[in-house]
Design a protein around this motif. Sequence first.
Motif, PDB file in Angstrom:
ATOM      1  N   LYS A  34       4.843   6.734  -7.210  1.00 52.24           N
ATOM      2  CA  LYS A  34       3.981   6.365  -6.069  1.00 52.24           C
ATOM      3  C   LYS A  34       2.727   7.246  -6.017  1.00 52.24           C
ATOM      4  O   LYS A  34       1.617   6.752  -5.785  1.00 52.24           O
ATOM      5  CB  LYS A  34       4.811   6.503  -4.783  1.00 52.24           C
ATOM      6  CG  LYS A  34       4.097   6.112  -3.505  1.00 52.24           C
ATOM      7  CD  LYS A  34       3.890   4.626  -3.378  1.00 52.24           C
ATOM      8  CE  LYS A  34       3.121   4.292  -2.090  1.00 52.24           C
ATOM      9  NZ  LYS A  34       2.651   2.902  -2.089  1.00 52.24           N
ATOM     10  N   SER A  38      -2.145   6.701  -6.575  1.00 50.99           N
ATOM     11  CA  SER A  38      -3.190   7.046  -5.619  1.00 50.99           C
ATOM     12  C   SER A  38      -4.531   7.271  -6.315  1.00 50.99           C
ATOM     13  O   SER A  38      -4.604   7.986  -7.310  1.00 50.99           O
ATOM     14  CB  SER A  38      -2.802   8.325  -4.867  1.00 50.99           C
ATOM     15  OG  SER A  38      -3.907   8.789  -4.114  1.00 50.99           O
ATOM     16  N   LEU A 317       6.644   1.281   1.052  1.00 52.17           N
ATOM     17  CA  LEU A 317       5.402   1.860   1.587  1.00 52.17           C
ATOM     18  C   LEU A 317       4.200   1.237   0.876  1.00 52.17           C
ATOM     19  O   LEU A 317       4.049   1.374  -0.332  1.00 52.17           O
ATOM     20  CB  LEU A 317       5.403   3.386   1.375  1.00 52.17           C
ATOM     21  CG  LEU A 317       4.171   4.137   1.873  1.00 52.17           C
ATOM     22  CD1 LEU A 317       3.994   3.990   3.378  1.00 52.17           C
ATOM     23  CD2 LEU A 317       4.255   5.616   1.494  1.00 52.17           C
ATOM     24  N   LYS A 318       3.360   0.539   1.647  1.00 52.13           N
ATOM     25  CA  LYS A 318       2.197  -0.099   1.026  1.00 52.13           C
ATOM     26  C   LYS A 318       1.002   0.840   0.974  1.00 52.13           C
ATOM     27  O   LYS A 318       0.168   0.758   0.087  1.00 52.13           O
ATOM     28  CB  LYS A 318       1.831  -1.385   1.788  1.00 52.13           C
ATOM     29  CG  LYS A 318       2.782  -2.525   1.442  1.00 52.13           C
ATOM     30  CD  LYS A 318       2.725  -3.687   2.392  1.00 52.13           C
ATOM     31  CE  LYS A 318       1.580  -4.653   2.199  1.00 52.13           C
ATOM     32  NZ  LYS A 318       1.719  -5.793   3.143  1.00 52.13           N
ATOM     33  N   SER A 319       0.906   1.746   1.943  1.00 54.70           N
ATOM     34  CA  SER A 319      -0.237   2.662   1.994  1.00 54.70           C
ATOM     35  C   SER A 319      -0.123   3.723   0.907  1.00 54.70           C
ATOM     36  O   SER A 319       0.956   3.976   0.376  1.00 54.70           O
ATOM     37  CB  SER A 319      -0.285   3.363   3.348  1.00 54.70           C
ATOM     38  OG  SER A 319      -0.155   2.443   4.389  1.00 54.70           O
ATOM     39  N   ASP A 320      -1.244   4.355   0.622  1.00 51.60           N
ATOM     40  CA  ASP A 320      -1.288   5.504  -0.276  1.00 51.60           C
ATOM     41  C   ASP A 320      -0.445   6.628   0.350  1.00 51.60           C
ATOM     42  O   ASP A 320      -0.636   6.980   1.523  1.00 51.60           O
ATOM     43  CB  ASP A 320      -2.755   5.942  -0.418  1.00 51.60           C
ATOM     44  CG  ASP A 320      -2.954   7.022  -1.473  1.00 51.60           C
ATOM     45  OD1 ASP A 320      -1.954   7.606  -1.943  1.00 51.60           O
ATOM     46  OD2 ASP A 320      -4.126   7.286  -1.809  1.00 51.60           O
ATOM     47  N   GLU A 337      -3.594   7.657  10.149  1.00 49.60           N
ATOM     48  CA  GLU A 337      -3.212   6.363  10.721  1.00 49.60           C
ATOM     49  C   GLU A 337      -1.792   6.009  10.309  1.00 49.60           C
ATOM     50  O   GLU A 337      -1.345   6.425   9.240  1.00 49.60           O
ATOM     51  CB  GLU A 337      -4.138   5.269  10.178  1.00 49.60           C
ATOM     52  CG  GLU A 337      -5.461   5.187  10.910  1.00 49.60           C
ATOM     53  CD  GLU A 337      -6.454   4.303  10.160  1.00 49.60           C
ATOM     54  OE1 GLU A 337      -6.013   3.414   9.410  1.00 49.60           O
ATOM     55  OE2 GLU A 337      -7.662   4.528  10.343  1.00 49.60           O
ATOM     56  N   SER A 338      -1.115   5.195  11.134  1.00 49.48           N
ATOM     57  CA  SER A 338       0.248   4.775  10.763  1.00 49.48           C
ATOM     58  C   SER A 338       0.209   4.029   9.441  1.00 49.48           C
ATOM     59  O   SER A 338      -0.633   3.150   9.259  1.00 49.48           O
ATOM     60  CB  SER A 338       0.826   3.841  11.818  1.00 49.48           C
ATOM     61  OG  SER A 338       0.908   4.520  13.026  1.00 49.48           O
ATOM     62  N   PRO A 339       1.119   4.322   8.533  1.00 52.29           N
ATOM     63  CA  PRO A 339       1.107   3.634   7.245  1.00 52.29           C
ATOM     64  C   PRO A 339       1.584   2.190   7.370  1.00 52.29           C
ATOM     65  O   PRO A 339       2.225   1.817   8.350  1.00 52.29           O
ATOM     66  CB  PRO A 339       2.090   4.453   6.399  1.00 52.29           C
ATOM     67  CG  PRO A 339       2.972   5.125   7.365  1.00 52.29           C
ATOM     68  CD  PRO A 339       2.173   5.342   8.613  1.00 52.29           C
ATOM     69  N   GLU A 340       1.273   1.406   6.359  1.00 54.11           N
ATOM     70  CA  GLU A 340       1.736   0.016   6.321  1.00 54.11           C
ATOM     71  C   GLU A 340       2.976  -0.093   5.462  1.00 54.11           C
ATOM     72  O   GLU A 340       3.058   0.525   4.387  1.00 54.11           O
ATOM     73  CB  GLU A 340       0.659  -0.856   5.665  1.00 54.11           C
ATOM     74  CG  GLU A 340      -0.332  -1.443   6.631  1.00 54.11           C
ATOM     75  CD  GLU A 340      -1.245  -2.401   5.884  1.00 54.11           C
ATOM     76  OE1 GLU A 340      -0.752  -3.455   5.438  1.00 54.11           O
ATOM     77  OE2 GLU A 340      -2.430  -2.049   5.734  1.00 54.11           O
ATOM     78  N   TRP A 341       3.921  -0.910   5.922  1.00 60.15           N
ATOM     79  CA  TRP A 341       5.179  -1.116   5.191  1.00 60.15           C
ATOM     80  C   TRP A 341       5.310  -2.570   4.781  1.00 60.15           C
ATOM     81  O   TRP A 341       4.894  -3.465   5.520  1.00 60.15           O
ATOM     82  CB  TRP A 341       6.367  -0.738   6.068  1.00 60.15           C
ATOM     83  CG  TRP A 341       6.379   0.686   6.498  1.00 60.15           C
ATOM     84  CD1 TRP A 341       5.866   1.209   7.656  1.00 60.15           C
ATOM     85  CD2 TRP A 341       6.923   1.795   5.768  1.00 60.15           C
ATOM     86  NE1 TRP A 341       6.064   2.570   7.683  1.00 60.15           N
ATOM     87  CE2 TRP A 341       6.710   2.965   6.548  1.00 60.15           C
ATOM     88  CE3 TRP A 341       7.576   1.928   4.534  1.00 60.15           C
ATOM     89  CZ2 TRP A 341       7.120   4.232   6.133  1.00 60.15           C
ATOM     90  CZ3 TRP A 341       7.989   3.189   4.129  1.00 60.15           C
ATOM     91  CH2 TRP A 341       7.757   4.321   4.927  1.00 60.15           C
TER      92      TRP A 341
END
Length: 453
Positions: A34, A38, A317-320, A337-341
């Motif tokens: 993961k 990045s 986890l979709k976000s970096d 910011e809240s990460p995207e899942w």
Amino acid sequence: PLSHLQTRPMSDPTHSMKVLVIGSGGREHSLCWKIGKSPLVSEVICAPGNAGIGDVARIAPVEATDLDGLIALAEAERPGLVLIGPEDPLAAGLADRMRDAGFRVFGPGAEGAQLEASKAFSKDLIERHRIPTATARSFDRSGQAKGYLEGCTTWPQVVKADGLAAGKGVYICQDLAEAKVAVDAIMEEGRHGVAGSKILIEEFLVGEEASVFAITDGDAVLVLEPVQDHKQAYDGDEGPNTGGMGVYSPVPELSKRIYKQIEQHVLLPSIHMLRREKIAFRGVLFIGLMLTEGGPRVIEYNVRFGDPECQALVRRLKSDIVPILIATADGTLSEIESPEWDADTCVGVVAAAEGYPEAPRKGDEISGLEEAAAVEGVEIFHAGTKLHRNLDGHEEVVTNGGRVLTITAMGATTDLARERAYEAYGKIRYDGKFCRTDIGRRREARKETTSQA
Ligand code: AMP
Ligand code: GLY
């Protein structure tokens, strides 16, 4: 929210940061995989790694417990971020030493790691801060422990070695005779080494187990998605406890209401406890819980990502992940910011080696990895594997531990994710391979075994 990146002394404005990951399990493989995605990262280095981690990181052959060697490695490589995966180096104070040497570190120092490394230490804190848990007494003499057990009127009682025992230091004892045997094994025969110089005797909690993972910089908290492992070795939750035979996320049986309750009654009070005790904590707080009739109660704290839970979390986890790790290390998590899942389900099946957990066989050649990885939605993370050069100079991947691989699959439904993970599992070959066939359907499987019995 990432503007602070440009002003931190150790950041690199060209976005070509090296990241050093410490550890060698499926957890560390998934983290390297993961982190390597990045755009902030130029290179991932992993010490000591395994055969699969070499595909996504440069391997540095330094053991996770060789603190001097790891400091020397960091001095030579100058990573912009160091992530420490396992509990042993954390408990030994690697994070403190790395920070003292000027590095940015994801992972708590030795004091914070005591939450996992000493059950007596954490129990004392939990009780003082009135966080719901099982009542317990601690003893450093076997005679006193047995005297206490003789006065116990309710059974079972739970006897636990105080220190790190790789998940094997817990004995659920049905009666006084069993409990005395456990006390002797831990304190007199030294079955868990120095981990057993102290013991806890704990009330037996009835309910379903669950866990919650949060990333914290000691102030802000980022609650991660629900994720659940399967601890017992065999189908239907039979057999000995292991580090985890499989994993799924999200966790349909854990309702939003219960998860909120865990957050409010256990997680947030635990973070508050760290703050009040002035324990600087920058990393993962992983709380093992029992959902009792009286609400969630803490069984144990861990100070790291779970394995195999981590593998499922990073797949969803979709976000970096790197800005989250950096902000945690820097103490600026509140600015993130809240990460995207991913709303899809991840199922992870552990491919184990015959004899796990007691005495896993090693050195068997593994084949079919490429075919398996080609199954849609599948990503395979190595744990107990290593490269072996055979007689004709050809390198092959061989088994090198009890949990060999975590085969993760994403799917729009649990059934689809399960199907893909098991299809990939079927394509992998090595002697002594086994897995649980009920990953992702813990409750159904248990009901089936019970109704057959
Ligand atoms: P631990 O290493 O403390 O997580 O304990 C290992 C396992 O033992 C847990 O996952 C539970 O299944 C069980 N266990 C530990 N403490 C208790 C308790 N007080 N009551 C019931 N089961 C427990
Ligand atoms: N899978 C449980 C743990 O990592 O402790």
